[in-house]
Design a protein around this motif. Structure first.
Motif, PDB file in Angstrom:
ATOM      1  N   VAL A 222       0.815  -1.223   0.000  1.00  0.00           N
ATOM      2  CA  VAL A 222       0.000   0.000   0.000  1.00  0.00           C
ATOM      3  C   VAL A 222       0.850   1.275   0.000  1.00  0.00           C
ATOM      4  CG1 VAL A 222      -1.953  -1.144   1.113  1.00  0.00           C
ATOM      5  CG2 VAL A 222      -0.223  -0.012   2.520  1.00  0.00           C
ATOM      6  N   GLU A 223       2.123   1.163   0.380  1.00  0.00           N
ATOM      7  CA  GLU A 223       2.989   2.342   0.412  1.00  0.00           C
ATOM      8  C   GLU A 223       3.251   2.835  -1.013  1.00  0.00           C
ATOM      9  OE1 GLU A 223       4.016   4.063   2.978  1.00  0.00           O
ATOM     10  OE2 GLU A 223       3.019   2.731   4.400  1.00  0.00           O
ATOM     11  N   ASP A 224       2.972   4.099  -1.261  1.00  0.00           N
ATOM     12  CA  ASP A 224       3.212   4.731  -2.568  1.00  0.00           C
ATOM     13  C   ASP A 224       2.440   4.069  -3.702  1.00  0.00           C
ATOM     14  OD1 ASP A 224       5.079   6.514  -1.369  1.00  0.00           O
ATOM     15  OD2 ASP A 224       6.622   4.958  -1.492  1.00  0.00           O
ATOM     16  N   ALA A 225       1.344   3.417  -3.394  1.00  0.00           N
ATOM     17  CA  ALA A 225       0.543   2.761  -4.436  1.00  0.00           C
ATOM     18  C   ALA A 225      -0.252   3.796  -5.226  1.00  0.00           C
ATOM     19  CB  ALA A 225      -0.398   1.742  -3.812  1.00  0.00           C
ATOM     20  N   ASP A 226      -0.429   3.531  -6.514  1.00  0.00           N
ATOM     21  CA  ASP A 226      -1.279   4.387  -7.342  1.00  0.00           C
ATOM     22  C   ASP A 226      -2.753   4.194  -6.994  1.00  0.00           C
ATOM     23  OD1 ASP A 226       0.898   5.408  -8.935  1.00  0.00           O
ATOM     24  OD2 ASP A 226       0.968   3.446  -9.902  1.00  0.00           O
ATOM     25  N   ALA A 227      -3.084   2.990  -6.547  1.00  0.00           N
ATOM     26  CA  ALA A 227      -4.452   2.673  -6.135  1.00  0.00           C
ATOM     27  C   ALA A 227      -4.394   1.589  -5.074  1.00  0.00           C
ATOM     28  CB  ALA A 227      -5.286   2.204  -7.323  1.00  0.00           C
ATOM     29  N   ILE A 228      -5.421   1.533  -4.245  1.00  0.00           N
ATOM     30  CA  ILE A 228      -5.513   0.508  -3.208  1.00  0.00           C
ATOM     31  C   ILE A 228      -6.835  -0.228  -3.375  1.00  0.00           C
ATOM     32  CG2 ILE A 228      -5.678   0.039  -0.734  1.00  0.00           C
ATOM     33  CD1 ILE A 228      -3.919   2.463  -0.234  1.00  0.00           C
ATOM     34  N   LEU A 229      -6.760  -1.546  -3.441  1.00  0.00           N
ATOM     35  CA  LEU A 229      -7.949  -2.380  -3.430  1.00  0.00           C
ATOM     36  C   LEU A 229      -8.248  -2.774  -1.989  1.00  0.00           C
ATOM     37  CD1 LEU A 229      -7.210  -4.733  -6.469  1.00  0.00           C
ATOM     38  CD2 LEU A 229      -8.902  -2.908  -6.376  1.00  0.00           C
ATOM     39  N   VAL A 230      -9.478  -2.558  -1.552  1.00  0.00           N
ATOM     40  CA  VAL A 230      -9.921  -2.992  -0.228  1.00  0.00           C
ATOM     41  C   VAL A 230     -10.963  -4.071  -0.449  1.00  0.00           C
ATOM     42  CG1 VAL A 230     -10.950  -2.318   1.963  1.00  0.00           C
ATOM     43  CG2 VAL A 230      -9.498  -0.699   0.736  1.00  0.00           C
ATOM     44  N   ALA A 231     -10.670  -5.285  -0.009  1.00  0.00           N
ATOM     45  CA  ALA A 231     -11.544  -6.412  -0.334  1.00  0.00           C
ATOM     46  C   ALA A 231     -11.621  -7.380   0.828  1.00  0.00           C
ATOM     47  CB  ALA A 231     -11.038  -7.134  -1.582  1.00  0.00           C
ATOM     48  N   SER A 232     -12.654  -8.223   0.810  1.00  0.00           N
ATOM     49  CA  SER A 232     -12.795  -9.290   1.797  1.00  0.00           C
ATOM     50  C   SER A 232     -13.297 -10.540   1.088  1.00  0.00           C
ATOM     51  CB  SER A 232     -13.772  -8.889   2.911  1.00  0.00           C
ATOM     52  OG  SER A 232     -15.086  -8.735   2.404  1.00  0.00           O
ATOM     53  N   GLY A 233     -13.099 -11.684   1.737  1.00  0.00           N
ATOM     54  CA  GLY A 233     -13.572 -12.932   1.151  1.00  0.00           C
ATOM     55  C   GLY A 233     -12.891 -13.252  -0.166  1.00  0.00           C
ATOM     56  N   SER A 234     -13.599 -13.969  -1.036  1.00  0.00           N
ATOM     57  CA  SER A 234     -13.002 -14.399  -2.296  1.00  0.00           C
ATOM     58  C   SER A 234     -12.691 -13.231  -3.222  1.00  0.00           C
ATOM     59  CB  SER A 234     -13.920 -15.401  -3.006  1.00  0.00           C
ATOM     60  OG  SER A 234     -15.202 -14.853  -3.216  1.00  0.00           O
ATOM     61  N   ALA A 235     -13.297 -12.062  -2.994  1.00  0.00           N
ATOM     62  CA  ALA A 235     -12.948 -10.878  -3.783  1.00  0.00           C
ATOM     63  C   ALA A 235     -11.493 -10.490  -3.561  1.00  0.00           C
ATOM     64  CB  ALA A 235     -13.872  -9.712  -3.431  1.00  0.00           C
ATOM     65  N   ALA A 236     -10.939 -10.836  -2.394  1.00  0.00           N
ATOM     66  CA  ALA A 236      -9.521 -10.558  -2.139  1.00  0.00           C
ATOM     67  C   ALA A 236      -8.640 -11.414  -3.033  1.00  0.00           C
ATOM     68  CB  ALA A 236      -9.189 -10.807  -0.664  1.00  0.00           C
ATOM     69  N   ALA A 237      -9.052 -12.664  -3.263  1.00  0.00           N
ATOM     70  CA  ALA A 237      -8.283 -13.544  -4.147  1.00  0.00           C
ATOM     71  C   ALA A 237      -8.285 -13.011  -5.574  1.00  0.00           C
ATOM     72  CB  ALA A 237      -8.858 -14.960  -4.096  1.00  0.00           C
ATOM     73  N   GLN A 238      -9.436 -12.552  -6.050  1.00  0.00           N
ATOM     74  CA  GLN A 238      -9.495 -11.996  -7.400  1.00  0.00           C
ATOM     75  C   GLN A 238      -8.762 -10.664  -7.481  1.00  0.00           C
ATOM     76  OE1 GLN A 238     -13.239 -12.148  -9.354  1.00  0.00           O
ATOM     77  NE2 GLN A 238     -13.502 -14.324  -9.002  1.00  0.00           N
ATOM     78  N   SER A 239      -8.710  -9.941  -6.380  1.00  0.00           N
ATOM     79  CA  SER A 239      -7.959  -8.688  -6.360  1.00  0.00           C
ATOM     80  C   SER A 239      -6.475  -8.930  -6.620  1.00  0.00           C
ATOM     81  CB  SER A 239      -8.133  -7.986  -5.015  1.00  0.00           C
ATOM     82  OG  SER A 239      -9.473  -7.581  -4.821  1.00  0.00           O
ATOM     83  N   ARG A 240      -5.967 -10.051  -6.147  1.00  0.00           N
ATOM     84  CA  ARG A 240      -4.547 -10.354  -6.360  1.00  0.00           C
ATOM     85  C   ARG A 240      -4.239 -10.512  -7.854  1.00  0.00           C
ATOM     86  NH1 ARG A 240      -2.817 -11.441  -1.196  1.00  0.00           N
ATOM     87  NH2 ARG A 240      -4.443 -12.198   0.219  1.00  0.00           N
ATOM     88  N   GLU A 241      -5.166 -11.104  -8.585  1.00  0.00           N
ATOM     89  CA  GLU A 241      -4.977 -11.232 -10.030  1.00  0.00           C
ATOM     90  C   GLU A 241      -5.041  -9.862 -10.702  1.00  0.00           C
ATOM     91  OE1 GLU A 241      -4.533 -12.991 -13.877  1.00  0.00           O
ATOM     92  OE2 GLU A 241      -3.900 -13.446 -11.824  1.00  0.00           O
ATOM     93  N   ALA A 242      -5.961  -9.006 -10.243  1.00  0.00           N
ATOM     94  CA  ALA A 242      -6.046  -7.647 -10.786  1.00  0.00           C
ATOM     95  C   ALA A 242      -4.754  -6.882 -10.528  1.00  0.00           C
ATOM     96  CB  ALA A 242      -7.232  -6.912 -10.167  1.00  0.00           C
TER      97      ALA A 242
END
Length: 298
Positions: A222-242
Motif C-alpha cells: 500500500v505504500e506509494d501505491a497508485d491505487a488501493i484495493l480494499v476487499a474481503s472474502g473471495s474478492a480478495a483472491a481476485q484482487s490479487r490477479e487484478a
C-alpha cells in the motif's frame, strides 16, 4: 509449531478439518447448496467419534433454535447454512448475541434473490453485520480452517461470549438482569442497555483477534501505491490477479484484505488509506455493504 503439510482441499474439507480439531460437542445439519457437503463431512466426523452429537434438523428455524439450546447448556456448537437457509434461520441467528451464546456458524454465501442461482453473491452478509455477532470473512480454504478454530477460542472468552460466524457462562449472564427472567417483553431502556453490552463485547473481541489471528486486516504493497484495493472474502483472491495485471502495465496497486467485518478495522483503515490516491472496493453483491463500511470509516 506443529509440522505442516501443504495440500489442496475444498472449503468444505477445510471446515471438516477445523471441526475435527475443535472438540465440538454438538453439530446440527440441514442441507442447502453449496453448504450441504460441509455438514455431511461433519457427519463423517461424528461417525469417527470426533463430534459427540450430530443430527439433521427439520429445517433451518429448528436448527438455529437447537444450536441456541445446546449453547445455553454449555456445550460447544457448530452448524452451517447458506443463502435462503440463512434468511430462514435469521430470526434465531439474530437472537444468539443477545443471549450471549458462543456458537460458531459457517455461511457459504450464495444468491438469495431472483433470478435464483447458486453463484457467490454475498448479500446475506449484509443481514448478519448488524446482529451483534463477531463476523469473519474467509478468502480461501486456509482462512476457513483458521477462522473456524480461532472463532471458537475468541467467542468463548469471558469478556466476549458472542457467536462467531466463523465465556461468560450464558445462564450466569442472564441471571444478572432480573427483568430478563420475568418477561419476554421488557422496557426499551433495558433492551437498549443490553444491546450496548452486546456491541461492547464485539469491541472487546478486538484484542483476541489481534492475538490469535494477527489482526483484523492485512495490507500488501500500500505504500506509494497508485491505487488501493480494499476487499474481503473471495474478492480478495481476485484482487490479487487484478494487481498482477496492473503491475504488467506499470501500475502499482496495493491490497488491504479485511478479515474481520465485525468488529471492523476502522482505525487500521484510516491509517493505511491516509495517503491513498484511489480506493477501489470490489464486492460480490450489488448494494456494496463493504464499500459503505469503508466509506464510513475513512
Amino acid at each position: 509449531e506443529a509440522p505442516r503439510v501443504r495440500e489442496f482441499i475444498t472449503g468444505s474439507e477445510a471446515a471438516k478439518e477445523a471441526v475435527r480439531r475443535s472438540n465440538v460437542d454438538l453439530a446440527i445439519a440441514y442441507p442447502i447448496t453449496p453448504q450441504s457437503e460441509t455438514m455431511q463431512l461433519v457427519g463423517v466426523l461424528y461417525g469417527e467419534g470426533y463430534v459427540k452429537e450430530y443430527y439433521r434438523g427439520e429445517e433451518e428455524v429448528g436448527v438455529m433454535a437447537a444450536i441456541a439450546g445446546g449453547s445455553r447448556a454449555g456445550v460447544r456448537c457448530f452448524t452451517a447454512t447458506a443463502g435462503p437457509g440463512t434468511l430462514r434461520g435469521l430470526e434465531g441467528i439474530a437472537s444468539w448475541p443477545g443471549h450471549r451464546l458462543p456458537a460458531v456458524a459457517f455461511f457459504t454465501c450464495r444468491v438469495v434473490n431472483a433470478p435464483l442461482a447458486i453463484q457467490p453473491d454475498n448479500i446475506e452478509i449484509a443481514y448478519l453485520l448488524n446482529c451483534g455477532m463477531v463476523v469473519f470473512h474467509a478468502e480461501n480454504q486456509q482462512d476457513v480452517f483458521d477462522f473456524i478454530m480461532k472463532g471458537f477460542t475468541i467467542s468463548e472468552k469471558n469478556d466476549v461470549t458472542l457467536p462467531v460466524l466463523d465465556a461468560e457462562n450464558p445462564p450466569a449472564r442472564l441471571s444478572r438482569d432480573a427483568p430478563v427472567q420475568k418477561s419476554n417483553f421488557m422496557a426499551y431502556n433495558i433492551h437498549a442497555v443490553w444491546q450496548q453490552e452486546v456491541w461492547a463485547a464485539v469491541e472487546r473481541s478486538r484484542k483476541y483477534i489481534d492475538k490469535y489471528m494477527g489482526g483484523l486486516c492485512t495490507a500488501e504493497g500500500v505504500e506509494d501505491a497508485d491505487a488501493i484495493l480494499v476487499a474481503s472474502g473471495s474478492a480478495a483472491a481476485q484482487s490479487r490477479e487484478a494487481i498482477r495485471l496492473c503491475a504488467e502495465k506499470g501500475i502499482k496497486v496495493g491490497l488491504i484484505k479485511i478479515r474481520s467485518l465485525r468488529p471492523f478495522p476502522t482505525m487500521e483503515l484510516r491509517k493505511l488509506c491516509a495517503k491513498a490516491k484511489l480506493i477501489v472496493i470490489p464486492e460480490f453483491n450489488y448494494v456494496g455493504w463493504l464499500a459503505k463500511d469503508v466509506a464510513a470509516s475513512i
